[in-house]
Design an enzyme around this catalytic site. Sequence first.
Site, mmCIF file in Angstrom:
data_model
loop_
_atom_site.group_PDB
_atom_site.id
_atom_site.type_symbol
_atom_site.label_atom_id
_atom_site.label_comp_id
_atom_site.label_asym_id
_atom_site.label_seq_id
_atom_site.Cartn_x
_atom_site.Cartn_y
_atom_site.Cartn_z
ATOM 1 N N LYS A 13 4.739 10.889 8.487
ATOM 2 C CA LYS A 13 3.769 10.427 9.497
ATOM 3 C C LYS A 13 4.478 9.778 10.689
ATOM 4 C CE LYS A 13 1.740 7.551 6.686
ATOM 5 N NZ LYS A 13 2.548 7.795 5.479
ATOM 6 N N ARG A 88 -5.657 2.649 5.858
ATOM 7 C CA ARG A 88 -5.135 3.029 4.553
ATOM 8 C C ARG A 88 -6.178 2.822 3.460
ATOM 9 N NH1 ARG A 88 0.705 2.203 5.753
ATOM 10 N NH2 ARG A 88 1.953 3.127 4.088
ATOM 11 N N ARG A 127 15.539 8.117 2.953
ATOM 12 C CA ARG A 127 15.177 7.523 4.251
ATOM 13 C C ARG A 127 16.080 6.323 4.550
ATOM 14 N NH1 ARG A 127 9.039 6.230 5.630
ATOM 15 N NH2 ARG A 127 9.077 5.089 3.654
ATOM 16 N N ARG A 160 15.063 0.739 2.888
ATOM 17 C CA ARG A 160 14.016 -0.290 2.807
ATOM 18 C C ARG A 160 13.798 -0.707 1.354
ATOM 19 N NH1 ARG A 160 9.185 2.477 6.153
ATOM 20 N NH2 ARG A 160 8.054 1.633 4.384
ATOM 21 N N ARG A 171 3.870 3.000 -4.990
ATOM 22 C CA ARG A 171 3.246 3.259 -3.686
ATOM 23 C C ARG A 171 2.480 4.577 -3.705
ATOM 24 N NH1 ARG A 171 7.606 2.799 0.814
ATOM 25 N NH2 ARG A 171 5.810 2.831 2.179
HETATM 26 P P1 ADP Z 1 6.117 8.115 6.654
HETATM 27 O O1 ADP Z 1 5.998 7.516 8.026
HETATM 28 O O2 ADP Z 1 4.998 9.074 6.342
HETATM 29 O O3 ADP Z 1 6.304 7.100 5.577
HETATM 30 P P2 ADP Z 1 8.705 9.116 7.612
HETATM 31 O O4 ADP Z 1 8.330 9.765 8.912
HETATM 32 O O5 ADP Z 1 9.432 7.821 7.676
HETATM 33 O O6 ADP Z 1 7.420 9.021 6.629
HETATM 34 O O7 ADP Z 1 9.561 10.193 6.789
HETATM 35 C C1 ADP Z 1 10.106 9.873 5.497
HETATM 36 C C2 ADP Z 1 11.534 10.403 5.392
HETATM 37 O O8 ADP Z 1 11.523 11.838 5.373
HETATM 38 C C3 ADP Z 1 12.414 10.002 6.567
HETATM 39 O O9 ADP Z 1 13.721 9.754 6.072
HETATM 40 C C4 ADP Z 1 12.392 11.217 7.498
HETATM 41 O O10 ADP Z 1 13.575 11.330 8.268
HETATM 42 C C5 ADP Z 1 12.238 12.367 6.508
HETATM 43 N N1 ADP Z 1 11.399 13.475 7.009
HETATM 44 C C6 ADP Z 1 10.280 13.375 7.797
HETATM 45 N N2 ADP Z 1 9.746 14.601 8.031
HETATM 46 C C7 ADP Z 1 10.527 15.487 7.348
HETATM 47 C C8 ADP Z 1 10.502 16.918 7.173
HETATM 48 N N3 ADP Z 1 9.537 17.684 7.715
HETATM 49 N N4 ADP Z 1 11.457 17.470 6.382
HETATM 50 C C9 ADP Z 1 12.406 16.693 5.808
HETATM 51 N N5 ADP Z 1 12.503 15.356 5.934
HETATM 52 C C10 ADP Z 1 11.577 14.752 6.694
HETATM 53 P P1 AMP Z 2 4.730 2.052 6.059
HETATM 54 O O1 AMP Z 2 5.783 1.633 7.010
HETATM 55 O O2 AMP Z 2 3.530 2.673 6.757
HETATM 56 O O3 AMP Z 2 5.241 2.908 4.927
HETATM 57 O O4 AMP Z 2 4.148 0.697 5.405
HETATM 58 C C1 AMP Z 2 4.976 -0.122 4.594
HETATM 59 C C2 AMP Z 2 4.108 -1.110 3.828
HETATM 60 O O5 AMP Z 2 3.399 -1.953 4.744
HETATM 61 C C3 AMP Z 2 3.022 -0.494 2.942
HETATM 62 O O6 AMP Z 2 3.496 -0.099 1.665
HETATM 63 C C4 AMP Z 2 2.025 -1.672 2.854
HETATM 64 O O7 AMP Z 2 2.479 -2.662 1.948
HETATM 65 C C5 AMP Z 2 2.100 -2.263 4.254
HETATM 66 N N1 AMP Z 2 1.101 -1.648 5.145
HETATM 67 C C6 AMP Z 2 1.340 -0.886 6.257
HETATM 68 N N2 AMP Z 2 0.195 -0.507 6.827
HETATM 69 C C7 AMP Z 2 -0.815 -1.011 6.057
HETATM 70 C C8 AMP Z 2 -2.234 -0.949 6.105
HETATM 71 N N3 AMP Z 2 -2.884 -0.253 7.063
HETATM 72 N N4 AMP Z 2 -2.930 -1.601 5.141
HETATM 73 C C9 AMP Z 2 -2.313 -2.287 4.185
HETATM 74 N N5 AMP Z 2 -0.990 -2.374 4.065
HETATM 75 C C10 AMP Z 2 -0.226 -1.747 4.989
#
Ligand code: ADP
Ligand code: AMP
Length: 214
Positions: A13, A88, A127, A160, A171
């Site tokens: 995302k 969420r 990541r 992280r 999660r």
């Molecule tokens: P989210 O915001 O949904 O938690 P991220 O955008 O941070 O996810 O992506 C999670 C991990 O996967 C990151 O390390 C990112 O670089 C990698 N990633 C994102 N999109 C792709 C893809 N289409 N193919 C492979 N790896 C990806």
């Molecule tokens: P993210 O960076 O989106 O993966 O979020 C990391 C963490 O932040 C999540 O696992 C939650 O603990 C918290 N968080 C982020 N956005 C929300 C939301 N909209 N509602 C509740 N918790 C959130």
Amino acid sequence: MKIIMLGAPGAGKGTQAKKIAEKYGIPHISTGDIFRANIKNGTELGKKAKTFMDQGLLVPDELTCDLVVDRIQQPDAARGYVLDGFPRTIPQAECLKDALDKLGSRIDYAIDVDVPDENIVNRMGGRRACLKCGATYHIVYAAPKQEGICDSCGEALVLRDDDKPETVQKRLNVYHEQTQPLIDYYNGQNVLRTVDGTQDLEDVFKQIVQILGE
Ligand code: ADP
Ligand code: AMP
């Protein structure tokens, strides 16, 4: 253009939201980034949020909703925004809808980045995050130019705490229980679009551009 990104943690995302923000000139609003910035700055909100985030749990709705409702009314969001990681829960979606109704506004697209759980574990384990500027990398699929160093600001990259394997499964469970119902919710509002998030990140973006238009 007002966009919501849906999908499991690690689905991509944030990666896609940043590309959307850049192409369409709208702000990328990530509640996760906002909480992490608050933790880094030692604020009260950060202290409260951290206890939930470290356990892989959601931060309570009452700490989350007002923050977003306030953020989307800032001048830079007047032409639209891409929300990443919010809503969420159904109560968060209702809170957003109430606020938008009052402002005479609505969400245009809820884009679900669809990735099965099997791929997620690999995505999150690889990541690497920059806690200074919010950039995200993957050790295999989106590696930084120099290992362990942020391309944008030179800060050391970290795994992280909530991406450690013991927290990832938790999660995912939280996602299926509390966030996945939003797919039906936005489908009911005729704004849901689904993209195949297992593809290469540029191909995922092509699918999104087809939806949003050039
Ligand atoms: P989210 O915001 O949904 O938690 P991220 O955008 O941070 O996810 O992506 C999670 C991990 O996967 C990151 O390390 C990112 O670089 C990698 N990633 C994102 N999109 C792709 C893809 N289409 N193919 C492979 N790896 C990806
Ligand atoms: P993210 O960076 O989106 O993966 O979020 C990391 C963490 O932040 C999540 O696992 C939650 O603990 C918290 N968080 C982020 N956005 C929300 C939301 N909209 N509602 C509740 N918790 C959130």
